[in-house]
Design a protein around this motif. Structure first.
Motif, PDB file in Angstrom:
ATOM      1  N   GLU A 296       0.855  -1.186   0.000  1.00 57.46           N
ATOM      2  CA  GLU A 296       0.000   0.000   0.000  1.00 57.46           C
ATOM      3  C   GLU A 296       0.894   1.239   0.000  1.00 57.46           C
ATOM      4  O   GLU A 296       1.820   1.340   0.799  1.00 57.46           O
ATOM      5  N   VAL A 297       0.601   2.163  -0.910  1.00 58.56           N
ATOM      6  CA  VAL A 297       1.325   3.434  -0.960  1.00 58.56           C
ATOM      7  C   VAL A 297       0.428   4.508  -0.341  1.00 58.56           C
ATOM      8  O   VAL A 297      -0.769   4.574  -0.642  1.00 58.56           O
TER       9      VAL A 297
ATOM     10  N   VAL B 137      -0.685  -3.565  -5.805  1.00 59.95           N
ATOM     11  CA  VAL B 137      -0.300  -2.282  -5.215  1.00 59.95           C
ATOM     12  C   VAL B 137      -1.556  -1.426  -5.073  1.00 59.95           C
ATOM     13  O   VAL B 137      -2.370  -1.361  -5.992  1.00 59.95           O
ATOM     14  N   THR B 138      -1.731  -0.791  -3.907  1.00 59.27           N
ATOM     15  CA  THR B 138      -2.872   0.099  -3.727  1.00 59.27           C
ATOM     16  C   THR B 138      -2.391   1.483  -3.295  1.00 59.27           C
ATOM     17  O   THR B 138      -1.256   1.645  -2.844  1.00 59.27           O
ATOM     18  N   TYR B 139      -3.303   2.453  -3.432  1.00 59.20           N
ATOM     19  CA  TYR B 139      -3.027   3.830  -3.016  1.00 59.20           C
ATOM     20  C   TYR B 139      -4.095   4.255  -2.019  1.00 59.20           C
ATOM     21  O   TYR B 139      -5.292   4.087  -2.284  1.00 59.20           O
ATOM     22  N   ASN B 140      -3.662   4.801  -0.888  1.00 60.76           N
ATOM     23  CA  ASN B 140      -4.609   5.231   0.134  1.00 60.76           C
ATOM     24  C   ASN B 140      -5.487   6.389  -0.358  1.00 60.76           C
ATOM     25  O   ASN B 140      -4.971   7.364  -0.909  1.00 60.76           O
TER      26      ASN B 140
END
Lengths: 320, 320
Positions: free
Chosen positions: A266-267, A305-308
């Motif tokens: 998670e980014v 991959v995820t983005y907050n």
């Protein structure tokens, strides 16, 4: 209640002169010691202590195995150029041993804190003969501890714990009335270079706070690589902070056309003034997609991959 | 090797006439049964079977407790308007009992499949006296099973498993030569309304495939509420698919100024033609932030929301 000195009303040269005087008065003819992490707060307190005490300040950089790529070398090189000697203390094994089997975030934080103070730094202090510990606590650390949001390892005094009794030394906290903006002004006036102020905040438990679940050497190395990608790609943004988090959940991915379970990174990238509230940075989608490509390519076992996209509150800046 | 009929070369009316004839020839004077999920594939096969067999086709909607908000009611109402009777079979308890204690994604999928075929649908088939099972398998399902990417519960025949021996009935798969675009053309020609084709794909194990870890009634309800928010906010996009995933990892959040561990929802929204490859939709940040606000506000215990930024491959469309 600690009185705040706001950045607007701060005269850095006068502040420095007063604190240098106060440190000299407190330490007298004794020795002081401080631990430098390379962040703005500990770098500023190192410069302040060095100006006040010169050779009577011993500055150590504790290599806990939880730092980012090349971090120890960068910090030591920078302070060498500024004429401040820094001793690197290798303590990776002690920290990793203390973290073994621990998955609870609070217990991880506590293991890092206890290893830092009681084991490694406590030993250095006792061996050095220094009775004074310089520390870069700032007002925001105190606020958050009092509010119970997170445990800071550097605010025993404010919590009513006598550090003399607890760990055998006395803590001096010359930055305690400042917030981040004020510390930056003081650090610049002390000659710290601009690129140090471009450094984003980094938590006390370092990369141990960036893995959900157990902080093994292998998992720390994964999040270290992901962090290097995130810091490289997001350095050009004006964001307050950006970070990579290794999740413990396993998700489905594909490798050579076959189903494969893998890990997720998670980014988070935050817009914030003082970390009390924060919103996700509106990064261009090209950059988000680049993160989504390069992290699985560079970090073994990562398929997702995820983005907050949540704000603080209800989220917090760090995940654990 | 199954021959593909591409959408470009498809004559829907001729295709329908041929399949109606084939179904009548196979079933003869017998009875057929099919399970309608409300997706495009099973809706199209329901219309095709109804045209071929009329009253001799029995269509059931199995309420497995894993469906989205209001789903059973919507499907039944739609088919009622089209003159096709659908029987709703309540089986929530059987599915939740089968899922109890299971965290492995493959085992969850298998539990849902086995409960569906062996327990609930198998029993309905035996009680109905129907010997023919109509099923909406499409070519993409077969591709993915052969490639080992995911296990489809509806392709026993292609895998060399004799469904007659395995479950006591024979499977007819009139859509097996088509991909999604072709199925949509056939469904429209059979009179299915436009809003049904606007429906995004939804997996066989339903919301059980949208929780990482155990699919308890409480966790299913959480992801159901998150799914309702995601579908409401993203309905206006032209995306191929969008979904909410409940993670098992716990992250830090804030509630009334206090630290609180909570859950995380991951949102995925995909641009894709046929699900074989896919890229995250470049949603406007206003919309991402709205998801980040509304999901924690509407789903109990959720403090964090992320958006997927990895492509398929190396990711897959669903997380488990």
């Amino acid at each position: 209640m600690i009185k705040e000195i706001k950045a607007e009303g701060l005269d850095p040269e006068r502040f420095i002169a007063e604190k240098v005087e106060a440190i000299r008065a407190a330490v007298g003819e004794g020795l002081a010691i401080n631990a430098l992490s390379g962040g703005v707060d500990s770098s500023t307190v190192t410069m302040l202590g060095h100006r006040a005490l010169g050779e009577r300040l011993r500055t150590v950089f504790i290599e806990n195995g939880l730092m980012r790529e090349g971090e120890a070398e960068q910090v030591v090189t920078l302070f060498h150029k500024l004429g401040v000697p820094v001793q690197v203390v290798e303590a990776q094994d002690e920290f990793l041993a203390a973290l073994r089997g621990i998955t609870d975030p609070e217990e991880k934080r506590e293991a890092v804190t206890q290893t830092f103070y009681k084991e490694v730094f406590g030993r250095l202090v006792r061996e050095s003969g220094a009775k004074y510990l310089l520390q870069g606590t700032i007002l925001t650390d105190v606020d958050e501890t009092v509010a119970g949001i997170k445990r800071q390892h550097n605010v025993f005094e404010q919590l009513g714990i006598d550090p003399q009794e607890a760990f055998g030394y006395r803590i001096l906290e010359p930055l305690i009335n400042l917030r981040k903006a004020g510390v930056r002004m003081v650090g610049q006036a002390l000659g710290l270079p601009a690129d140090l102020f471009g450094r984003i905040p980094f938590p006390g438990p370092a990369l141990a706070a960036r893995v959900i679940g157990e902080a093994t050497a292998e998992r720390i190395e994964r999040v270290r690589r992901a962090t290097a990608v995130v810091e490289r790609l997001l350095a050009g943004t004006e964001a307050f902070q950006y970070l990579a988090i290794l999740h413990e959940d396993r998700v489905t991915g594909m490798h050579d056309g076959k189903r494969q379970f893998g890990g997720q990174i998670e980014v988070r990238c935050w817009d914030s003034v003082d970390a009390r509230t924060a919103a996700p940075t509106r990064l261009p989608f090209e950059l988000l997609e680049q993160l989504g490509r390069e992290i699985p390519a560079e970090v073994p076992g990562i398929v997702s991959v995820t983005y907050n996209i949540a704000c603080k509150p209800p989220s917090t800046i760090e995940a654990v």
